[in-house]
Design an enzyme around this catalytic site. Structure first.
Site, PDB file in Angstrom:
ATOM      1  N   CYS A 115       0.647  -0.931   0.136  1.00 15.03           N
ATOM      2  CA  CYS A 115       0.013   0.276   0.012  1.00 15.03           C
ATOM      3  C   CYS A 115       1.167   1.348   0.220  1.00 15.03           C
ATOM      4  CB  CYS A 115      -0.941  -0.182   1.201  1.00 15.03           C
ATOM      5  SG  CYS A 115      -2.249   1.099   1.136  1.00 15.03           S
ATOM      6  N   HIS A 219      -3.312  -4.892   0.239  1.00 22.29           N
ATOM      7  CA  HIS A 219      -3.220  -5.475   1.855  1.00 22.29           C
ATOM      8  C   HIS A 219      -3.090  -7.115   1.923  1.00 22.29           C
ATOM      9  CE1 HIS A 219      -2.488  -1.581   3.903  1.00 22.29           C
ATOM     10  NE2 HIS A 219      -3.736  -1.264   3.355  1.00 22.29           N
ATOM     11  N   GLU A 221      -1.906  -8.981   3.545  1.00 23.83           N
ATOM     12  CA  GLU A 221      -1.445  -9.237   5.023  1.00 23.83           C
ATOM     13  C   GLU A 221      -2.961  -9.461   5.713  1.00 23.83           C
ATOM     14  OE1 GLU A 221      -1.529  -6.441   4.360  1.00 23.83           O
ATOM     15  OE2 GLU A 221      -2.220  -4.884   5.809  1.00 23.83           O
TER      16      GLU A 221
END
Ligand code: MN
Length: 242
Positions: A115, A219, A221
């Site tokens: 990001c 994102h 994660e």
């Protein structure tokens, strides 16, 4: 065999309430920690530092690096005045990320930039950003989704000649999206490796085969628990870090 040590770039935040209002925290979101662990790495949180030699020493202690998400990049870093829709910035963190990225690339450590991490990676090597998606002619996709963080809300097309394609084994994939800025001019020595349907840049890579430097606008994660492609992205970083 011991597991690779993965540094995750940290941020700072000032407590507004609680026991110690006004106190500054050094932190990362836990999703980065859990995803690194899930993919077989040993996560270390990297606090924001000023001293360049100390930052180089942080890098020397690591096998791989995640540049985490966060506030907007200060547009003065790429020579542009702040525009009306520029969001919050953290110049102290910008300075840290810049030195961290430079030291990591110089030491040839694998990097996954996420990001804001991708945006500042682009800026550090001479690229620029759109300060808001509304400044992009023809951008119509909702890039700041109002659904759960792990929900894949829009598609991206992946360039076949890329690490990302090798990892995902697919030309199109679904990703989550939480950003209001985007890459404008791509940095010298980098290539765009994924785009959204409205042409917004969604991934970049350093344009050489010897280094593993990947930036993604989404994102991953927040998706590794239930999404094997996003877990594979973390596993690829950790595989290169070995
Ligand atoms: Mn997006």
């Amino acid at each position: 065999m011991s597991r690779p040590i993965i540094g995750i770039s940290g941020s700072t935040q000032i407590d507004e309430g609680g026991r110690f209002p006004g106190s500054k925290r050094a932190y990362v979101y836990e999703d980065y920690v859990r995803s690194t662990e899930r993919a077989g790495g040993v996560p270390f949180i990297l606090p924001v530092m000023k001293d360049v030699d100390s930052i180089k020493q942080q890098v020397a202690a690591l096998d791989g690096i995640i540049i985490s998400g966060g506030d907007d990049v200060n547009p003065l870093m790429y020579g542009v005045e702040p525009h009306i829709l520029q969001g919050e910035i953290n110049p102290e963190r910008d300075a840290f990320d810049e030195q961290l990225i430079k030291a990591a690339v110089e030491a040839n450590k694998p990097i996954l930039a996420i990001c804001r991490g991708m945006q500042i990676l682009n800026v550090v090597f001479g690229g620029t950003l759109y300060q808001d998606l509304s400044y992009i002619d023809g951008s119509y996709i909702k890039h700041d989704q109002y659904s759960g963080p792990s929900y894949p809300s829009h598609s991206v097309s992946i360039e076949p000649d890329s690490f990302l394609y090798t990892i995902f084994e697919d030309k199109v994939t679904m990703i989550n999206s939480f950003h209001h800025q985007a890459v404008k001019d791509i940095a010298h020595g980098f290539k765009v490796t994924a785009r959204a349907k409205d042409r917004v840049v969604e991934a970049i890579e350093k344009d050489d085969d010897s280094s593993f430097v990947i930036g993604v606008q989404w994102h991953p994660e927040m998706m590794t628990e239930s999404n094997s492609q996003m877990l594979a992205l973390f596993e690829a970083l950790i595989g290169k870090a070995k």
